[in-house]
Design an enzyme around this catalytic site. Structure first.
Site, PDB file in Angstrom:
ATOM      1  N   GLY A   1      17.117 -10.398 -32.641  1.00 20.23           N
ATOM      2  CA  GLY A   1      17.509 -10.945 -31.337  1.00 20.23           C
ATOM      3  C   GLY A   1      17.175 -10.917 -29.700  1.00 20.23           C
ATOM      4  O   GLY A   1      16.998 -11.583 -29.190  1.00 20.23           O
ATOM      5  N   GLN A   2      16.097 -10.303 -29.874  1.00 18.23           N
ATOM      6  CA  GLN A   2      14.648 -10.419 -28.876  1.00 18.23           C
ATOM      7  C   GLN A   2      14.639 -11.379 -28.908  1.00 18.23           C
ATOM      8  O   GLN A   2      14.103 -12.187 -29.640  1.00 18.23           O
ATOM      9  CB  GLN A   2      13.918  -9.068 -29.372  1.00 18.23           C
ATOM     10  CG  GLN A   2      12.447  -9.370 -29.932  1.00 18.23           C
ATOM     11  CD  GLN A   2      11.938  -8.590 -30.898  1.00 18.23           C
ATOM     12  OE1 GLN A   2      11.646  -8.006 -31.350  1.00 18.23           O
ATOM     13  NE2 GLN A   2      11.057  -8.722 -30.107  1.00 18.23           N
ATOM     14  N   LYS A   3      13.857 -11.694 -26.901  1.00 10.84           N
ATOM     15  CA  LYS A   3      13.649 -12.877 -26.946  1.00 10.84           C
ATOM     16  C   LYS A   3      12.436 -13.589 -26.992  1.00 10.84           C
ATOM     17  O   LYS A   3      12.094 -14.494 -27.704  1.00 10.84           O
ATOM     18  CB  LYS A   3      12.979 -12.644 -24.841  1.00 10.84           C
ATOM     19  CG  LYS A   3      13.248 -13.601 -24.227  1.00 10.84           C
ATOM     20  CD  LYS A   3      13.221 -12.905 -22.770  1.00 10.84           C
ATOM     21  CE  LYS A   3      14.035 -13.581 -21.279  1.00 10.84           C
ATOM     22  NZ  LYS A   3      13.840 -13.199 -20.627  1.00 10.84           N
TER      23      LYS A   3
END
Lengths: 177, 310
Positions: free
Chosen positions: A69-71
């Site tokens: 889910g990291q940017k």
């Protein structure tokens, strides 16, 4: 009919569903996935790339794709939209600062063509924490009640103690019966 | 290349197959009956073997023996009294005594090696405890460590605020690294610091490699995944020979981590086809296999400090 072909037939009746887990980093996607697969959740690490697991349940063969889910990884999400049966969106209910950010990501997903009409389950995770927002407030923040083009459900849950996970998945599978 | 010794052959071809292991055990049983001796005794008597090798062989025997299961538990995880008790039982079962009950030289060798082995299992407990200490933003000690990591990797660059997008430049996921340590706790942070401190140039070089335009990966997150990988290797006993031949200490564990990091970086950029971060778990899995094979072959463990261009 021989035993083997009978078994094969029984097996074939398992419906395969493709489930996509998305959400911001640290929402608890991998923990929920591990819960579903009855695995230990004490030593989860941040997901680089994605995890995939097959879980058998209620006559379904669930192929679960859990994407980091990291940017920096979010631009890759779209590579996994194709032929998704159920979208599971996971939220850290205790992370009040990022409620807005997760809402924006969520609503962008709803506008994706490849995800049009796909039922969506929102897990309001981390309800075991005292600072967690209740599911109703998250539904409001995400503007869930405005959704008209698909089935949706929000489920309060805690990957840590297992509450709500089964209920959520049962709803998701029902939409595919 | 290393000499292929008995312990390596056993790891590669015997212990890895339950069928061959069964056959091997039957042969051992017959030999033991015929010679009124035991494998354990013969190893402790073998003057040509180095103590490291003897210790490792004892670890293998204890682990794969069905008859010494209780003794093993008592020796490696038990109290001092349990250790003494299990030691006596092994001496009797494995024919270390002749007629008298005097401790022979072999029996003393056995004890010495068992104590060395015990250290490797104690290290597992120590590290698991560290991994279970969650990163706590209210703990000043933890916060200081985090800032230390920043300074080691970024030198003079100022962090604008504690929560900052800048953390992503050293490979954390968001604006606050605190949540990224989940699973590996303070151990994950301490290992990153160890690497950045003791191999500063190398760590900085690898950090810059990780910013590759196409094949980028998150440096710190990868570090935390490497800590988890190393802990798995330890628990699955792949690190036993390394720890016995060096020293079963946190320091050795951390040195191996630096080796893992440099090896991973080389492995990542040397895939037949360039990969992206979305291939991470797949690559990580084959990386683990490669490391296990290096360890099984007892290949030398050297941190690669050469600054390769990728």
């Amino acid at each position: 009919m021989g035993l083997l072909s009978l078994l094969r037939k029984l097996k074939r009746s398992d419906k395969e569903v493709r489930i996509l887990f998305l959400g911001l980093d640290n929402a608890g996607k991998t923990s929920i996935l591990k819960r579903l697969a009855d695995e230990d959740i004490s030593e989860i690490r941040p997901t680089q790339g994605f995890n995939i697991k097959t879980v058998q349940k209620d006559g379904f063969k669930m192929n679960v794709w859990d994407i980091g889910g990291q940017k920096a990884i979010r631009p890759y999400w779209r590579n996994y939209f194709e032929s998704t049966d159920i979208l599971v969106y996971v939220i850290d209910s205790s992370d009040r600062i990022r409620i807005e950010e997760t809402g924006i990501e969520f609503n962008t997903l709803l506008e994706e063509n490849k995800l049009a009409g796909v039922p969506v389950l929102v897990f309001a995770n981390k309800q075991d924490l005292p600072t967690a927002l209740p599911a109703s407030e998250i539904a409001f923040g995400l503007n869930l009640h405005a959704i008209r083009d698909r089935q949706w459900q929000i489920q309060a849950c805690s990957a840590k103690n297992g509450d709500g996970i089964q209920e959520g998945m049962e709803w998701a599978l029902k939409t595919n019966k | 290349m290393n000499n292929i010794t008995e312990d390596i052959i056993l790891d590669k071809y015997v212990y890895s197959s339950s069928f061959i292991l069964k056959v091997y055990k039957i042969i051992k049983y017959v030999l033991g009956k015929l010679s009124n001796s035991s494998e354990l005794l013969r190893i402790c008597q073998n003057e040509k073997l180095r103590e490291t090798k003897i210790t490792y062989r004892i670890d293998q025997i204890l682990f794969y023996s069905d008859k010494l299961k209780t003794e093993r538990m008592k020796l490696l995880n038990g109290t001092k009294e349990q250790l003494e008790e299990a030691y006596e039982q092994i001496l009797r079962k494995k024919k270390f005594y002749d007629n008298n009950t005097e401790k022979t030289a072999e029996a003393k060798v056995l004890m010495k090696c068992i104590l060395r082995l015990k250290e490797t299992y104690e290290l597992q407990d120590i590290l698991t405890k560290k991994a279970n200490i969650a990163y706590d933003s209210n703990n000043q000690e933890h916060e200081d460590k985090l800032m230390e990591l920043w300074t080691l990797l970024k030198g003079d660059e100022k962090l604008n605020s504690r929560k900052s997008e800048q953390w992503q430049t050293i490979g954390f996921q968001g604006v606050d690294p605190a949540t990224d340590f989940r699973g590996m706790g303070i151990l994950g942070l301490e290992q990153l610091i160890y690497f950045a401190q003791n191999f500063n140039d190398t760590a900085k070089h690898i950090l810059s490699c990780s910013h590759h335009k196409y094949s980028w990966y998150s440096f710190a997150i990868t570090g935390i995944n490497l800590t988890a990988l190393e802990l798995d290797l330890l628990r699955e006993r792949h690190l036993q020979y390394y720890l016995i031949s060096h020293e079963a200490s946190i320091e050795s564990f951390n040195e191996f981590y630096c080796y893992l990091f440099t090896e991973f970086n080389n492995f990542w950029f040397k895939r037949p086809e360039p990969v992206t971060v979305m291939h991470f778990n797949e690559v990580f899995k084959s990386f683990k296999e490669k490391i296990i094979s290096n360890l099984t072959n007892q290949s030398p463990i050297i941190v690669d400090t050469e600054k390769k261009k990728y």
